[in-house]
Design a protein around this motif. Structure first.
Motif, PDB file in Angstrom:
ATOM      1  N   LEU A  48       0.880  -1.322   0.103  1.00  0.00           N
ATOM      2  CA  LEU A  48      -0.132  -0.018  -0.025  1.00  0.00           C
ATOM      3  C   LEU A  48       0.980   1.179   0.033  1.00  0.00           C
ATOM      4  O   LEU A  48       0.564   2.367  -0.751  1.00  0.00           O
ATOM      5  CB  LEU A  48      -0.860   0.113   1.096  1.00  0.00           C
ATOM      6  N   ASP A  49       2.033   1.389   0.811  1.00  0.00           N
ATOM      7  CA  ASP A  49       2.710   2.213   0.903  1.00  0.00           C
ATOM      8  C   ASP A  49       3.688   2.564  -0.398  1.00  0.00           C
ATOM      9  O   ASP A  49       4.683   3.728  -0.413  1.00  0.00           O
ATOM     10  CB  ASP A  49       3.796   2.483   2.193  1.00  0.00           C
ATOM     11  N   ASN A  50       3.910   1.558  -0.972  1.00  0.00           N
ATOM     12  CA  ASN A  50       4.957   1.758  -2.360  1.00  0.00           C
ATOM     13  C   ASN A  50       4.270   2.205  -3.723  1.00  0.00           C
ATOM     14  O   ASN A  50       3.441   1.476  -4.076  1.00  0.00           O
ATOM     15  CB  ASN A  50       5.643   0.395  -2.551  1.00  0.00           C
ATOM     16  N   LYS A  51       4.701   3.346  -4.190  1.00  0.00           N
ATOM     17  CA  LYS A  51       4.309   3.798  -5.514  1.00  0.00           C
ATOM     18  C   LYS A  51       4.499   2.882  -6.510  1.00  0.00           C
ATOM     19  O   LYS A  51       4.018   3.272  -7.453  1.00  0.00           O
ATOM     20  CB  LYS A  51       4.906   5.244  -5.672  1.00  0.00           C
ATOM     21  N   ARG A  52       5.432   2.095  -6.254  1.00  0.00           N
ATOM     22  CA  ARG A  52       5.638   0.868  -7.445  1.00  0.00           C
ATOM     23  C   ARG A  52       4.494   0.369  -7.832  1.00  0.00           C
ATOM     24  O   ARG A  52       3.970  -0.459  -8.982  1.00  0.00           O
ATOM     25  CB  ARG A  52       6.678  -0.216  -7.148  1.00  0.00           C
ATOM     26  N   TYR A  53       3.485   0.099  -6.853  1.00  0.00           N
ATOM     27  CA  TYR A  53       2.162  -0.665  -7.029  1.00  0.00           C
ATOM     28  C   TYR A  53       0.966  -0.061  -6.961  1.00  0.00           C
ATOM     29  O   TYR A  53       0.939   1.087  -6.276  1.00  0.00           O
ATOM     30  CB  TYR A  53       2.180  -1.758  -5.782  1.00  0.00           C
ATOM     31  N   ALA A  54      -0.025  -0.321  -7.780  1.00  0.00           N
ATOM     32  CA  ALA A  54      -1.265   0.049  -7.776  1.00  0.00           C
ATOM     33  C   ALA A  54      -2.173  -0.895  -6.947  1.00  0.00           C
ATOM     34  O   ALA A  54      -2.584  -2.180  -7.791  1.00  0.00           O
ATOM     35  CB  ALA A  54      -1.988   0.763  -9.074  1.00  0.00           C
ATOM     36  N   VAL A  55      -2.620  -0.775  -5.939  1.00  0.00           N
ATOM     37  CA  VAL A  55      -3.141  -2.030  -5.246  1.00  0.00           C
ATOM     38  C   VAL A  55      -4.682  -1.787  -5.372  1.00  0.00           C
ATOM     39  O   VAL A  55      -5.320  -0.506  -5.201  1.00  0.00           O
ATOM     40  CB  VAL A  55      -3.037  -1.810  -3.728  1.00  0.00           C
ATOM     41  N   GLU A  56      -5.543  -2.785  -5.800  1.00  0.00           N
ATOM     42  CA  GLU A  56      -6.931  -2.650  -6.156  1.00  0.00           C
ATOM     43  C   GLU A  56      -7.650  -3.720  -5.486  1.00  0.00           C
ATOM     44  O   GLU A  56      -7.349  -4.887  -5.351  1.00  0.00           O
ATOM     45  CB  GLU A  56      -7.124  -2.803  -7.681  1.00  0.00           C
ATOM     46  N   GLN A  57      -8.824  -3.502  -4.934  1.00  0.00           N
ATOM     47  CA  GLN A  57      -9.543  -4.513  -4.008  1.00  0.00           C
ATOM     48  C   GLN A  57     -10.936  -5.052  -4.955  1.00  0.00           C
ATOM     49  O   GLN A  57     -11.301  -4.481  -5.931  1.00  0.00           O
ATOM     50  CB  GLN A  57     -10.331  -3.398  -3.034  1.00  0.00           C
ATOM     51  N   GLY A  80     -22.937  -0.400 -23.134  1.00  0.00           N
ATOM     52  CA  GLY A  80     -21.629  -0.162 -23.455  1.00  0.00           C
ATOM     53  C   GLY A  80     -20.543  -0.577 -22.263  1.00  0.00           C
ATOM     54  O   GLY A  80     -20.953  -1.387 -21.579  1.00  0.00           O
ATOM     55  N   ARG A  81     -19.453   0.034 -22.579  1.00  0.00           N
ATOM     56  CA  ARG A  81     -18.391  -0.095 -21.587  1.00  0.00           C
ATOM     57  C   ARG A  81     -18.444   0.824 -20.330  1.00  0.00           C
ATOM     58  O   ARG A  81     -18.791   1.831 -20.507  1.00  0.00           O
ATOM     59  CB  ARG A  81     -17.145  -0.060 -22.365  1.00  0.00           C
ATOM     60  N   ILE A  82     -17.803   0.100 -19.151  1.00  0.00           N
ATOM     61  CA  ILE A  82     -17.781   0.948 -18.056  1.00  0.00           C
ATOM     62  C   ILE A  82     -16.557   0.844 -17.531  1.00  0.00           C
ATOM     63  O   ILE A  82     -16.043  -0.420 -17.771  1.00  0.00           O
ATOM     64  CB  ILE A  82     -18.845   0.853 -17.145  1.00  0.00           C
ATOM     65  N   GLN A  83     -15.919   1.487 -16.509  1.00  0.00           N
ATOM     66  CA  GLN A  83     -14.712   1.280 -15.789  1.00  0.00           C
ATOM     67  C   GLN A  83     -14.971   1.209 -14.321  1.00  0.00           C
ATOM     68  O   GLN A  83     -16.188   2.112 -13.936  1.00  0.00           O
ATOM     69  CB  GLN A  83     -13.793   2.430 -16.104  1.00  0.00           C
ATOM     70  N   ILE A  84     -14.483   0.275 -13.599  1.00  0.00           N
ATOM     71  CA  ILE A  84     -15.070   0.214 -12.336  1.00  0.00           C
ATOM     72  C   ILE A  84     -13.805   1.123 -11.554  1.00  0.00           C
ATOM     73  O   ILE A  84     -12.836   1.140 -11.578  1.00  0.00           O
ATOM     74  CB  ILE A  84     -14.628  -1.167 -11.584  1.00  0.00           C
ATOM     75  N   VAL A  85     -14.480   2.452 -11.317  1.00  0.00           N
ATOM     76  CA  VAL A  85     -13.781   3.576 -10.766  1.00  0.00           C
ATOM     77  C   VAL A  85     -13.101   3.371  -9.414  1.00  0.00           C
ATOM     78  O   VAL A  85     -11.761   3.531  -9.568  1.00  0.00           O
ATOM     79  CB  VAL A  85     -14.468   4.772 -11.006  1.00  0.00           C
ATOM     80  N   ASP A  86     -13.574   3.227  -8.464  1.00  0.00           N
ATOM     81  CA  ASP A  86     -13.244   3.439  -7.277  1.00  0.00           C
ATOM     82  C   ASP A  86     -14.168   2.721  -6.102  1.00  0.00           C
ATOM     83  O   ASP A  86     -15.277   2.553  -6.510  1.00  0.00           O
ATOM     84  CB  ASP A  86     -12.762   4.902  -6.830  1.00  0.00           C
ATOM     85  N   LYS A  87     -13.795   2.759  -5.049  1.00  0.00           N
ATOM     86  CA  LYS A  87     -14.409   2.772  -3.801  1.00  0.00           C
ATOM     87  C   LYS A  87     -14.688   4.014  -3.248  1.00  0.00           C
ATOM     88  O   LYS A  87     -13.581   4.639  -2.761  1.00  0.00           O
ATOM     89  CB  LYS A  87     -13.722   1.681  -2.811  1.00  0.00           C
ATOM     90  N   GLY A  88     -15.810   4.501  -2.696  1.00  0.00           N
ATOM     91  CA  GLY A  88     -15.911   5.854  -2.417  1.00  0.00           C
ATOM     92  C   GLY A  88     -17.181   6.019  -1.830  1.00  0.00           C
ATOM     93  O   GLY A  88     -18.059   5.217  -1.453  1.00  0.00           O
ATOM     94  N   VAL A  89     -17.493   7.339  -1.223  1.00  0.00           N
ATOM     95  CA  VAL A  89     -18.973   7.709  -0.930  1.00  0.00           C
ATOM     96  C   VAL A  89     -19.957   7.735  -2.013  1.00  0.00           C
ATOM     97  O   VAL A  89     -19.526   8.358  -2.991  1.00  0.00           O
ATOM     98  CB  VAL A  89     -18.643   8.959   0.026  1.00  0.00           C
ATOM     99  N   ILE A  97     -23.710   7.824   5.819  1.00  0.00           N
ATOM    100  CA  ILE A  97     -22.920   7.988   4.954  1.00  0.00           C
ATOM    101  C   ILE A  97     -22.851   6.360   3.920  1.00  0.00           C
ATOM    102  O   ILE A  97     -22.761   5.584   4.932  1.00  0.00           O
ATOM    103  CB  ILE A  97     -21.640   8.207   5.102  1.00  0.00           C
ATOM    104  N   ILE A  98     -23.359   6.356   2.862  1.00  0.00           N
ATOM    105  CA  ILE A  98     -23.322   5.139   2.029  1.00  0.00           C
ATOM    106  C   ILE A  98     -22.106   5.019   1.248  1.00  0.00           C
ATOM    107  O   ILE A  98     -21.934   5.781   0.261  1.00  0.00           O
ATOM    108  CB  ILE A  98     -24.706   4.917   1.486  1.00  0.00           C
ATOM    109  N   SER A  99     -21.171   3.939   1.345  1.00  0.00           N
ATOM    110  CA  SER A  99     -19.986   3.823   0.722  1.00  0.00           C
ATOM    111  C   SER A  99     -19.909   2.328  -0.130  1.00  0.00           C
ATOM    112  O   SER A  99     -20.845   1.658   0.393  1.00  0.00           O
ATOM    113  CB  SER A  99     -18.673   3.772   1.549  1.00  0.00           C
ATOM    114  N   GLY A 100     -19.244   2.622  -0.934  1.00  0.00           N
ATOM    115  CA  GLY A 100     -19.296   1.198  -1.855  1.00  0.00           C
ATOM    116  C   GLY A 100     -18.508   1.497  -2.912  1.00  0.00           C
ATOM    117  O   GLY A 100     -17.998   2.412  -3.132  1.00  0.00           O
TER     118      GLY A 100
END
Length: 135
Positions: A48-57, A80-89, A97-100
């Motif tokens: 998580l702390d290393n910029k070498r990696y993009a950690v994805e859940q 059409g196509r979509i991108q799984i963007v992120d986990k957030g609010v 607060i609903i997150s997901g």
């Protein structure tokens, strides 16, 4: 089950199960072919702390073919196509607060509701061309 993968920005491949990293012991973290991975990180936090990696859940859902969907995957849907963007609010008010996980349609930036008919067609690291607007 909470799972994470890490895109190695230096070498151009994914490492799987990085949440299980412990004292650089091979056997827990894997390559996509299932073989034990070699890595220098001594714990999950080091990924998580290393910029070498993009950690994805893992978002807790599978696509139409039974493949786990992770943040950063690009899906083909009926619309059409979509991108799984992120986990957030996703929504909030004074008391809640609903997150997901959320995704936006690449063409019109409208939110997408996940469906069991969605199919992973790539990801943002290996297939950046999929993020271009449909022509």
């Amino acid at each position: 089950m909470i799972k994470f993968i890490a895109w190695d920005n230096e070498n151009g491949f994914y490492l799987y199960n990085v949440q299980d990293a412990y004292d650089t012991l091979s056997g827990f973290v894997k390559y996509d072919d299932g073989n034990n991975a070699e890595y220098d990180e001594d714990c999950f936090g080091s990924f998580l702390d290393n910029k070498r990696y993009a950690v994805e859940q893992f978002i807790g859902l599978k696509d139409v073919n039974g493949k786990d969907i992770y943040v950063g995957d690009v899906l083909k849907t009926e619309s059409g196509r979509i991108q799984i963007v992120d986990k957030g609010v996703l929504a909030s008010d004074r008391d809640n607060i609903i997150s997901g996980f959320y995704a936006n349609n690449i063409n019109d930036d409208k939110p997408h509701t996940f469906s069991y008919d969605d199919e992973i067609i790539g990801n943002v690291h290996e297939n950046p061309e999929l993020l271009e607007e449909n022509k």
